[in-house]
Design a protein around this motif. Sequence first.
Motif, PDB file in Angstrom:
ATOM      1  N   VAL A 100       0.855  -1.194   0.000  1.00  0.00           N
ATOM      2  CA  VAL A 100       0.000   0.000   0.000  1.00  0.00           C
ATOM      3  C   VAL A 100       0.887   1.238   0.000  1.00  0.00           C
ATOM      4  O   VAL A 100       2.084   1.181   0.292  1.00  0.00           O
ATOM      5  CB  VAL A 100      -0.950   0.024   1.222  1.00  0.00           C
ATOM      6  N   THR A 101       0.293   2.370  -0.334  1.00  0.00           N
ATOM      7  CA  THR A 101       1.038   3.632  -0.285  1.00  0.00           C
ATOM      8  C   THR A 101       0.990   4.198   1.132  1.00  0.00           C
ATOM      9  O   THR A 101       0.045   3.955   1.886  1.00  0.00           O
ATOM     10  CB  THR A 101       0.445   4.651  -1.265  1.00  0.00           C
ATOM     11  N   TRP A 102       2.012   4.945   1.460  1.00  0.00           N
ATOM     12  CA  TRP A 102       2.133   5.524   2.808  1.00  0.00           C
ATOM     13  C   TRP A 102       2.318   7.028   2.688  1.00  0.00           C
ATOM     14  O   TRP A 102       2.975   7.503   1.763  1.00  0.00           O
ATOM     15  CB  TRP A 102       3.322   4.920   3.562  1.00  0.00           C
ATOM     16  N   THR A 103       1.782   7.765   3.622  1.00  0.00           N
ATOM     17  CA  THR A 103       1.913   9.218   3.645  1.00  0.00           C
ATOM     18  C   THR A 103       2.535   9.642   4.971  1.00  0.00           C
ATOM     19  O   THR A 103       2.128   9.164   6.031  1.00  0.00           O
ATOM     20  CB  THR A 103       0.535   9.896   3.491  1.00  0.00           C
ATOM     21  N   SER A 104       3.507  10.532   4.890  1.00  0.00           N
ATOM     22  CA  SER A 104       4.156  11.008   6.114  1.00  0.00           C
ATOM     23  C   SER A 104       3.234  11.960   6.865  1.00  0.00           C
ATOM     24  O   SER A 104       2.710  12.918   6.287  1.00  0.00           O
ATOM     25  CB  SER A 104       5.464  11.714   5.778  1.00  0.00           C
ATOM     26  N   ASP A 105       3.012  11.688   8.141  1.00  0.00           N
ATOM     27  CA  ASP A 105       2.197  12.577   8.962  1.00  0.00           C
ATOM     28  C   ASP A 105       2.944  13.904   9.126  1.00  0.00           C
ATOM     29  O   ASP A 105       4.117  13.912   9.509  1.00  0.00           O
ATOM     30  CB  ASP A 105       1.943  11.945  10.334  1.00  0.00           C
ATOM     31  N   PRO A 106       2.303  15.045   8.814  1.00  0.00           N
ATOM     32  CA  PRO A 106       3.004  16.332   8.822  1.00  0.00           C
ATOM     33  C   PRO A 106       3.504  16.753  10.196  1.00  0.00           C
ATOM     34  O   PRO A 106       4.443  17.556  10.291  1.00  0.00           O
ATOM     35  CB  PRO A 106       1.945  17.311   8.306  1.00  0.00           C
ATOM     36  N   ILE A 107       2.918  16.232  11.258  1.00  0.00           N
ATOM     37  CA  ILE A 107       3.327  16.614  12.612  1.00  0.00           C
ATOM     38  C   ILE A 107       4.218  15.551  13.241  1.00  0.00           C
ATOM     39  O   ILE A 107       5.291  15.858  13.763  1.00  0.00           O
ATOM     40  CB  ILE A 107       2.089  16.877  13.499  1.00  0.00           C
ATOM     41  N   PHE A 108       3.800  14.301  13.171  1.00  0.00           N
ATOM     42  CA  PHE A 108       4.526  13.239  13.877  1.00  0.00           C
ATOM     43  C   PHE A 108       5.579  12.549  13.019  1.00  0.00           C
ATOM     44  O   PHE A 108       6.339  11.715  13.520  1.00  0.00           O
ATOM     45  CB  PHE A 108       3.525  12.235  14.458  1.00  0.00           C
ATOM     46  N   LYS A 109       5.646  12.887  11.725  1.00  0.00           N
ATOM     47  CA  LYS A 109       6.714  12.471  10.806  1.00  0.00           C
ATOM     48  C   LYS A 109       6.735  10.974  10.513  1.00  0.00           C
ATOM     49  O   LYS A 109       7.649  10.495   9.832  1.00  0.00           O
ATOM     50  CB  LYS A 109       8.100  12.903  11.335  1.00  0.00           C
ATOM     51  N   VAL A 110       5.783  10.221  11.041  1.00  0.00           N
ATOM     52  CA  VAL A 110       5.754   8.781  10.813  1.00  0.00           C
ATOM     53  C   VAL A 110       4.969   8.473   9.546  1.00  0.00           C
ATOM     54  O   VAL A 110       4.160   9.278   9.079  1.00  0.00           O
ATOM     55  CB  VAL A 110       5.118   8.057  12.021  1.00  0.00           C
ATOM     56  N   ALA A 111       5.184   7.295   8.968  1.00  0.00           N
ATOM     57  CA  ALA A 111       4.505   6.899   7.736  1.00  0.00           C
ATOM     58  C   ALA A 111       3.167   6.245   8.073  1.00  0.00           C
ATOM     59  O   ALA A 111       3.112   5.261   8.813  1.00  0.00           O
ATOM     60  CB  ALA A 111       5.378   5.935   6.945  1.00  0.00           C
ATOM     61  N   VAL A 112       2.087   6.804   7.517  1.00  0.00           N
ATOM     62  CA  VAL A 112       0.729   6.322   7.791  1.00  0.00           C
ATOM     63  C   VAL A 112       0.178   5.646   6.529  1.00  0.00           C
ATOM     64  O   VAL A 112       0.248   6.221   5.437  1.00  0.00           O
ATOM     65  CB  VAL A 112      -0.188   7.489   8.211  1.00  0.00           C
ATOM     66  N   PRO A 113      -0.377   4.437   6.636  1.00  0.00           N
ATOM     67  CA  PRO A 113      -0.886   3.769   5.434  1.00  0.00           C
ATOM     68  C   PRO A 113      -2.131   4.480   4.896  1.00  0.00           C
ATOM     69  O   PRO A 113      -2.988   4.920   5.666  1.00  0.00           O
ATOM     70  CB  PRO A 113      -1.223   2.364   5.925  1.00  0.00           C
ATOM     71  N   ASP A 114      -2.242   4.579   3.581  1.00  0.00           N
ATOM     72  CA  ASP A 114      -3.422   5.193   2.976  1.00  0.00           C
ATOM     73  C   ASP A 114      -4.600   4.220   2.932  1.00  0.00           C
ATOM     74  O   ASP A 114      -5.745   4.635   2.731  1.00  0.00           O
ATOM     75  CB  ASP A 114      -3.091   5.661   1.551  1.00  0.00           C
ATOM     76  N   TYR A 115      -4.295   2.945   3.136  1.00  0.00           N
ATOM     77  CA  TYR A 115      -5.360   1.939   3.111  1.00  0.00           C
ATOM     78  C   TYR A 115      -4.977   0.795   4.048  1.00  0.00           C
ATOM     79  O   TYR A 115      -3.802   0.419   4.167  1.00  0.00           O
ATOM     80  CB  TYR A 115      -5.550   1.378   1.696  1.00  0.00           C
ATOM     81  N   CYS A 116      -5.977   0.254   4.736  1.00  0.00           N
ATOM     82  CA  CYS A 116      -5.775  -0.928   5.558  1.00  0.00           C
ATOM     83  C   CYS A 116      -7.042  -1.771   5.494  1.00  0.00           C
ATOM     84  O   CYS A 116      -8.145  -1.245   5.713  1.00  0.00           O
ATOM     85  CB  CYS A 116      -5.470  -0.557   7.010  1.00  0.00           C
ATOM     86  N   PRO A 117      -6.936  -3.037   5.188  1.00  0.00           N
ATOM     87  CA  PRO A 117      -8.130  -3.888   5.107  1.00  0.00           C
ATOM     88  C   PRO A 117      -8.946  -3.860   6.398  1.00  0.00           C
ATOM     89  O   PRO A 117      -8.384  -3.881   7.502  1.00  0.00           O
ATOM     90  CB  PRO A 117      -7.550  -5.290   4.858  1.00  0.00           C
ATOM     91  N   ASN A 118     -10.262  -3.757   6.249  1.00  0.00           N
ATOM     92  CA  ASN A 118     -11.211  -3.829   7.368  1.00  0.00           C
ATOM     93  C   ASN A 118     -11.135  -2.659   8.337  1.00  0.00           C
ATOM     94  O   ASN A 118     -11.610  -2.752   9.478  1.00  0.00           O
ATOM     95  CB  ASN A 118     -11.016  -5.145   8.143  1.00  0.00           C
ATOM     96  N   VAL A 119     -10.542  -1.549   7.855  1.00  0.00           N
ATOM     97  CA  VAL A 119     -10.485  -0.334   8.671  1.00  0.00           C
ATOM     98  C   VAL A 119     -10.945   0.839   7.817  1.00  0.00           C
ATOM     99  O   VAL A 119     -10.394   1.060   6.727  1.00  0.00           O
ATOM    100  CB  VAL A 119      -9.051  -0.058   9.194  1.00  0.00           C
ATOM    101  N   PRO A 120     -11.953   1.627   8.255  1.00  0.00           N
ATOM    102  CA  PRO A 120     -12.380   2.800   7.482  1.00  0.00           C
ATOM    103  C   PRO A 120     -11.212   3.756   7.249  1.00  0.00           C
ATOM    104  O   PRO A 120     -10.415   4.014   8.161  1.00  0.00           O
ATOM    105  CB  PRO A 120     -13.446   3.441   8.381  1.00  0.00           C
ATOM    106  N   SER A 121     -11.109   4.277   6.045  1.00  0.00           N
ATOM    107  CA  SER A 121      -9.965   5.125   5.687  1.00  0.00           C
ATOM    108  C   SER A 121      -9.856   6.368   6.565  1.00  0.00           C
ATOM    109  O   SER A 121      -8.747   6.810   6.887  1.00  0.00           O
ATOM    110  CB  SER A 121     -10.064   5.537   4.210  1.00  0.00           C
ATOM    111  N   ASP A 122     -11.009   6.944   6.963  1.00  0.00           N
ATOM    112  CA  ASP A 122     -10.927   8.174   7.761  1.00  0.00           C
ATOM    113  C   ASP A 122     -10.367   7.910   9.161  1.00  0.00           C
ATOM    114  O   ASP A 122      -9.858   8.817   9.821  1.00  0.00           O
ATOM    115  CB  ASP A 122     -12.292   8.863   7.855  1.00  0.00           C
ATOM    116  N   VAL A 123     -10.423   6.655   9.619  1.00  0.00           N
ATOM    117  CA  VAL A 123      -9.868   6.320  10.934  1.00  0.00           C
ATOM    118  C   VAL A 123      -8.345   6.384  10.915  1.00  0.00           C
ATOM    119  O   VAL A 123      -7.710   6.711  11.924  1.00  0.00           O
ATOM    120  CB  VAL A 123     -10.346   4.917  11.375  1.00  0.00           C
TER     121      VAL A 123
END
Length: 523
Positions: free
Chosen positions: A454-477
């Motif tokens: 999956v693609t990952w996006t760097s959190d602008p504040i915490f600098k960690v990589a956040v997945p753009d998609y995860c199975p069985n988890v709503p994207s806005d969560v």
Amino acid sequence: MENKKFSAADILSGARMILHDLSIPELYEEALTNKEAILAKSGALCIYTGKYTGRSPKDRFIVDTPSVHNLVSWSNNVPCTEETFQHLYSKMKSFAKNHKLYVSDNYVGADPEHKLQVKCITESAAQHLFLKELFIRPKEPPVTPEDFTLICCPSVKANPLKDAVHSEAFIIINFDYKMVLIGGTKYSGEMKKSIFSVMNFILPQKGILSMHCSANVGKDGKTAIFFGLSGTGKTTLSADPNRSLIGDDEHGWSEHGIFNIEGGCYAKCIHLSEETEPEIYNAIKYGAVLENVVLEPKTRKEDYDDTKYTENTRVAYPLEYIPNAIHPSIAGHPTAIIFLTADAFGVLPPISKLNPKQAMYHFLSGYTSKVAGTERGIVEPQATFSIGFGEPFLPLSPLKYARLLEQKIKKYDTKVYLVNTGWTGGPYGIGSRMKLKYTRAMITAALEGQLDNVTWTSDPIFKVAVPDYCPNVPSDVLEPANTWSDKAAYKKQAAKLVGLFAKNVKKFKGEMADDILSTGPSL
């Protein structure tokens, strides 16, 4: 240093009565006859610990002797004198003259090369059953002398003025005499954590990383470990029906792989249900020890939602009560590490991927929120930083553990994730706790390779990589800011947490590389 004057043999030589290595039925009979416990409907014994319903960190000491003075990190451990130890030891010996004591020899450390033989001496049959369930019971009575002695007599109370301690309760570790004294408190967690602290002193000096973590292994043989303070979900998340449990709280990482330090589990019971945590729920049966759980007066049925005594209700049970636990509790080197945090600010991503330098940063930070009841005086979540997610139990310099972790992550190419099991949609009191089913889904995805492509996006504040998609988890969560209706309030709370992180890591300036310390959150 060996001194027969301060030893298990010396304490037991004058005891009124010694009951050695009693079976579970015998300990049940003793506990019920002594009115130490109540028989719950499930078949478990239920004990009540009085005013001490959690650990008491200010009452925990290490005896400051020449042999350990330069080894122990006194910035996060409280020293006491040999005179204090000897005075309280004398009180224990005097108590033994008029009381019966329960004695057994158990092991800690599932790896035969690194096990410790502990002679356990208690005044309570119920607490002795706790130790037999939490430690590793030998198949045959040991023929060698004990390596360490644990003596727990809650009826022996300290006098703060005369004994130079802080209260009537005391937990004292003496590495010279290889002994732990516990008095004034009935909270069983003090016994397990004091021996964990002993292992945290011994193992790293042998190049073995001792860790406050749970661990499990998949059908593919891939091991995962879960770091986190009490209340973050170590026990719950490691008890996965699709994976085999290695252990729920304390492990060593040697040249062979992961091994459990204990032989049982000590799980939180608050709001426990068969639906959400079936493995733990069904482990509460004959042989288990409940702690401070409210029972219905007539039927003795457990009420896991009642906080009459404490939020920190507990149960102790042996590993074999978990159907898919492995025996012996040993597995290979971990392919994934999960840092668990219960973020009371509600701003950390629910799952993120850390590079090696970020992994070191967050291990040194050990951020979470202490939850109600785990320690005395905690009534609602409070932000805290605990090196290695277990600083209260680290006798050596915290950097010793951090550097061992760094070496092992690099050597075994282990992936590291940060998982927030805390609040979403707002801080504590406004937002809600992250749904367990979402957390399980995210961890499953990480461990089974579902996040690898999956693609990952760097959190602008915490600098960690956040997945753009995860199975069985709503994207806005997945993006915490999206769960807040008030975006300005989100930024304000995030700024508070960033400030706390920055303040905390200042103490490592000059001791850890700047390229590690600079990987943390920033506005």
